[in-house]
Every structure is written in C-alpha cells, then in structure tokens.
Design an enzyme around this catalytic site. Sequence first.
Site, PDB file in Angstrom:
ATOM      1  N   ASN A  46      -7.911 -14.343  -9.803  1.00  0.00           N
ATOM      2  CA  ASN A  46      -9.066 -13.939 -10.602  1.00  0.00           C
ATOM      3  C   ASN A  46      -9.142 -14.786 -11.863  1.00  0.00           C
ATOM      4  O   ASN A  46      -8.162 -15.400 -12.289  1.00  0.00           O
ATOM      5  CB  ASN A  46      -8.865 -12.488 -11.034  1.00  0.00           C
ATOM      6  CG  ASN A  46      -9.007 -11.500  -9.898  1.00  0.00           C
ATOM      7  OD1 ASN A  46     -10.112 -11.197  -9.479  1.00  0.00           O
ATOM      8  ND2 ASN A  46      -7.887 -11.013  -9.382  1.00  0.00           N
TER       9      ASN A  46
ATOM     10  N   HIS B 298     -17.495 -10.774 -11.261  1.00  0.00           N
ATOM     11  CA  HIS B 298     -16.087 -10.821 -10.838  1.00  0.00           C
ATOM     12  C   HIS B 298     -15.851 -12.180 -10.168  1.00  0.00           C
ATOM     13  O   HIS B 298     -16.184 -12.357  -8.998  1.00  0.00           O
ATOM     14  CB  HIS B 298     -15.846  -9.664  -9.857  1.00  0.00           C
ATOM     15  CG  HIS B 298     -14.429  -9.508  -9.407  1.00  0.00           C
ATOM     16  ND1 HIS B 298     -13.647  -8.425  -9.765  1.00  0.00           N
ATOM     17  CD2 HIS B 298     -13.640 -10.279  -8.626  1.00  0.00           C
ATOM     18  CE1 HIS B 298     -12.443  -8.540  -9.228  1.00  0.00           C
ATOM     19  NE2 HIS B 298     -12.418  -9.663  -8.531  1.00  0.00           N
TER      20      HIS B 298
ATOM     21  N   CYS C  36      -7.477 -13.563  -2.925  1.00  0.00           N
ATOM     22  CA  CYS C  36      -8.148 -12.857  -1.841  1.00  0.00           C
ATOM     23  C   CYS C  36      -7.361 -13.093  -0.571  1.00  0.00           C
ATOM     24  O   CYS C  36      -7.287 -14.229  -0.095  1.00  0.00           O
ATOM     25  CB  CYS C  36      -9.578 -13.342  -1.675  1.00  0.00           C
ATOM     26  SG  CYS C  36     -10.376 -12.639  -0.220  1.00  0.00           S
TER      27      CYS C  36
ATOM     28  N   ARG D 276      -4.518  -3.605 -10.287  1.00  0.00           N
ATOM     29  CA  ARG D 276      -4.967  -3.293  -8.927  1.00  0.00           C
ATOM     30  C   ARG D 276      -5.200  -4.586  -8.131  1.00  0.00           C
ATOM     31  O   ARG D 276      -4.443  -4.916  -7.243  1.00  0.00           O
ATOM     32  CB  ARG D 276      -6.247  -2.427  -8.986  1.00  0.00           C
ATOM     33  CG  ARG D 276      -6.583  -1.733  -7.686  1.00  0.00           C
ATOM     34  CD  ARG D 276      -7.349  -2.581  -6.676  1.00  0.00           C
ATOM     35  NE  ARG D 276      -8.624  -3.088  -7.220  1.00  0.00           N
ATOM     36  CZ  ARG D 276      -9.365  -3.988  -6.584  1.00  0.00           C
ATOM     37  NH1 ARG D 276      -8.980  -4.491  -5.425  1.00  0.00           N
ATOM     38  NH2 ARG D 276     -10.482  -4.444  -7.139  1.00  0.00           N
TER      39      ARG D 276
END
Lengths: 322, 322
Positions: free
Chosen positions: A267, A225, A258, A32
């Site tokens: 990430n 996260h 992002c 995702r």
Amino acid sequence: MATRDTGLPMRIPPQEGAPLPDRVDIWEVGARDGLQNEPATVDLDVKLEFLDRLASAGLRTLEATSFVHPKWVPQLADAEALLERLDRRAGVRYPVLVPNERGLERALTAGVDSIAVFASATESFARRNLNRGMAEQYAMFEPIVSRARAEGLAVRGYLSMCFGDPWEGPVPVDQVVAAGRRLRDMGCWQLSLGDTVGVATPGHVEAVIGAFETAGVPTESIAVHFHDTYGQALANTLAALRCGVSTVDASAGGLGGCPYAKSATGNLATEDLVWLLDGLGVDHGVDLDALVGTSVWLAGRLGRPSPSRTVTALGTTASSGG
Amino acid sequence: MATRDTGLPMRIPPQEGAPLPDRVDIWEVGARDGLQNEPATVDLDVKLEFLDRLASAGLRTLEATSFVHPKWVPQLADAEALLERLDRRAGVRYPVLVPNERGLERALTAGVDSIAVFASATESFARRNLNRGMAEQYAMFEPIVSRARAEGLAVRGYLSMCFGDPWEGPVPVDQVVAAGRRLRDMGCWQLSLGDTVGVATPGHVEAVIGAFETAGVPTESIAVHFHDTYGQALANTLAALRCGVSTVDASAGGLGGCPYAKSATGNLATEDLVWLLDGLGVDHGVDLDALVGTSVWLAGRLGRPSPSRTVTALGTTASSGG
C-alpha cells in the site's frame, strides 16, 4: 548562515499551490491490509502494540482486523482476542473488515461500531476473491449492510479493481461507478476506490472521481486506496486530493500487498503520505517521527526493512526512540 | 471475459485529465549521476553497453559522463576513453558534465557538442561542492559557458538545492530564481532545477516554477530533477508537468543519490516516469520493456536490485530477454 549538516529531516514550511482539502483523514490499514499479507502470523501482543503506537502517533482511524474465515486469512484468526484486549482510545475509530453474515455476527459479538465490506468492480475478481459474481456479491452484502446499519454500525464499502484487473485488463469507468453506486445505495457511507494491482495513473484517477461526481456521488464520500506497484501511489493520491478527496487509505511503513497479483507491492506508505501533506500544508494530525519509529519497530519484529522511502530516510534517527 | 491471470504488465489506455505537455523529453542521467554515486567503479565496457542499451530503448538524451577531476569522482575517470569508444547514434545527444575550465578543455578535445555546468542555489552547498561561494561560482562558470557557446556547444545549467539545503534549511524561492537567472543570462539554454536532497513537495514545485515564469524565464526552458528520498519524486514531477514543464531528468532503475546528503536516495527512476507518462498519454519515445531489461541487466552487474518499483514489478519478465 546555519551550517548544520544533519543530512536529516529538514522540514520545509508548507507551499500549497493549487486548491486542496484543508484536512485529510488518513484511514490506516496497516494492521489489517498490511498484516493479512504477511507470510507469517504476527503475535497478538505485537499487533496490539502496533495499534497502540499508531494511535499514539495521532492516527484516528485504525482498521484493526478482519472477520474473514481463518482458513483464508490465518494471519488474522485472532480477531476476537484482539478486539477483546484492544485498549480503545477516545476519538479513535477501529473499523473491522466483514466479509459475510458470519463475519458480521462475530463483529457484533465483539462489540465493534464500524465495519467495512469488500466488493469488486469486476466480475473476474469477484469470482476469484468472493467465489461469486457481481450480482451475487450485492445479494450477499445487502442484508449485511442493512443489518449492520440497523444495529447502529457505520459501514464503509471497499471497491477493488477500480482501474485495472489482472484478468480483465482496464476496467471501464462506467462499470466502476455503477458498482460504487450499488454500495452507496445499500447504505455504505463511504466508498474506498481501490487500485488493487497498482496500475492507475493520475489522469485515470481524475476521470474515475469525476465520473462519480457526475453520477451524483459526492466527492466527500469517496476515499482512495492506492498500491505502489509501479511507483504511482503518491502521484495518484495528489491527483485525488486536487479533485477534493479528503480520505486517503495508507499503511504504516507501506506494509501489505495483494495476494492475487503476483507483482503488486504494498500500500501507499503512511509516512510518504504524511510528508506530502506536511509539504502541502494539509492538516492530518499525525506525528511523523512517532509513526516512523513505529514502522521501524515493526520492521524489526517482521525481520525486514520497510519499503517506505520516508521510513528509510528517517528511520535511523526515529528508531532510537522506538 | 478474458481470464488471463498474468499478474503482470497490464497497460491501461491513456487517461489524460488536466492539461499536460504533448511530449516529454527525458534527460537520462543514469550513466553520469547514477554511476558517479556507485561505491565501485563500473567497467568501461559495462558503461558503453549501458549507454547503447539506453539508446536502443529509445532515450534521446543520455548524459554520458563527467569531466570532474578523477580525484573527486574516480568512478568517471574514464571519461575520455568512454567518449572515444562511444558508438554515437543519430538523433541521440550525449551531453557531459563540465565542472571547470580544465573540464571544458577535456570536453572540447573529446569532441562533445553538449555540456552541462553544475551550480548551486545556496551558499553552503556552493562552498561544499565547488569550494567557493555563489558569486565565485558565477565568475567561474561565465568564461566556461561563453567559450563553450563560442565553440558551438549547447550548455545546460544544473541548479542544485532549489528547495531545501541540509545546511541552510528551506531555500527562499527568490534566491533560486535569482541564481537560475544568472545561469540563463550567461547563456544556458536550459535550467535543470534540482531537489538535491529530495525534500520538495508539489505545491513548492509549483511555486518555484511559477516564480521563474513571473521573472520572465519561460517554462519551456525549465527542466526538473527530483530525488526520491521521501517518495515524492513522481508526485513532484506530476506537479511540474501540470505547470507545463516538458523536460524531466530521470535515472534508469533509479540509480544514484547525493553523496552530500546522508539520507538522499536515488534519482527519480526513468521506468516509473515512463509508466506515468504512458498512463497520461504523454509521448516520450521509450520502450518500457527494453528499459526495464536494461536496468535489470545493470543491477546484475552492480550486484544489487534496482530501487525502482516498476523495475521490481516488471523485472522478472523483462530480464528474460536481457
């Protein structure tokens, strides 16, 4: 004396050091959060194989897709088709991101049993990302979470910009805690605290987690996260683990970024996290070689190498089986 | 509400968290450990400008070059010329690596006041790197350290393969401590514990540093030298700082690697370390923008981008001034 010069995966027995959780649940966001940030849409067959490989590698929580409007995230426009064709494994959760009531309708129709909502800890990012202020975001999410829970779904609350925000700068810890409590009070069983632009450092992480604890939000309900924009993601993860956090978001191969922060890289790479946990003797259930093989395989489909250090180091061997 | 969307260097005020040293001395190894691993020899003018820019950025310990035989490290064959032309700044140390007695002669002739010797914590790597066993390495280094100290030089002892060795696997902590004590007993004022192939994790780091402390080697005399092969370098550094270590080896832009480990990527990037220390409120004296500008400039000379996350994130802006 052994003299093998493998130059290759030498696994060192765990050395625990300071206290740590016995087990960490890895919340794998590659399908995702990773793929939604890819410039090109990945074929549905590739997505399905990716999820299947991740499950085979031992990951037990696979955020599968998002029901955000295809106009905003065309990369995940195939959410219904993906969930229809997904070969769900026993013991694996496949949560999906749900941005609004329409998204919840789609998720319910698709038969999902676990969703996540995505809120902001800052006014600026709420307006940029959700086109509404913080008060309005709660008003939007409340009926969604309420309805989802009534339908028996588990709801996770993402909270973005928990450390710094590119429009507002450093985000006050109290503001983050207040926003997180709103999500908890709505009925989110878990909060994922996001360093959306990757500016956090370990002391800051400890301060935020400690402030949640002080405010009565148990650390067991907190996930972290981190983004690796400034190389801090794994050090921040270590700090969170030392605070007792036992759910860590990560993305296979370090996929993702992002779109609202020009300089934000991916990430935390799941492989780098697994290397850390193996070294610390923390259980996680993931087969590192199978995971690296998956990231090498996907990198081939995407046409560029993984930014994960561990994938780079182990990739040559692992790919031979992939 | 501020609405600047810089997407760029947002610096967050320090958040200290658990105890840390007040100040960290960064031992910058880029000009030696970095450039000796470059496939092509860098021009002397570029090396000199590199060192000058590093000093201007506020670094106070610059390992300048090595007196290893040019047959082994042709990249640093210009050591004498470099030291002759080097514009030494007040308050900056310029240690050089000295592998043997001939190297010491060259260093003394060049007028250096600080040297480092490079020993191995394992038999296999001693034989590979020094062409002699561990007992013989001590026999070789003893007269060098003794003579250097008699000449008034400060001597640092590098100890490589302190965590894992690609030929021997995990290295017993007691063996590392015994090797380190030999270097201390010889007269090395500081030990730099090297994770030469980058396999260490934070609990292991804590175990090794703790074992030195137990053996009577004060943590103030310990430095750490991490490689980022598996993405663990900064997390390991955090663990060392939490143990009280206050000297950290790093390489501008993450230059360097280990020629004896196929998969070993670069040193910890100085920029990523500086971001960490800034966030933790630990003093270090380095101007991050000037340092990033230096790494962007050098990357242009080397013809490939820096692997440092922070350089990647900040590089576009910083380079405009460089």
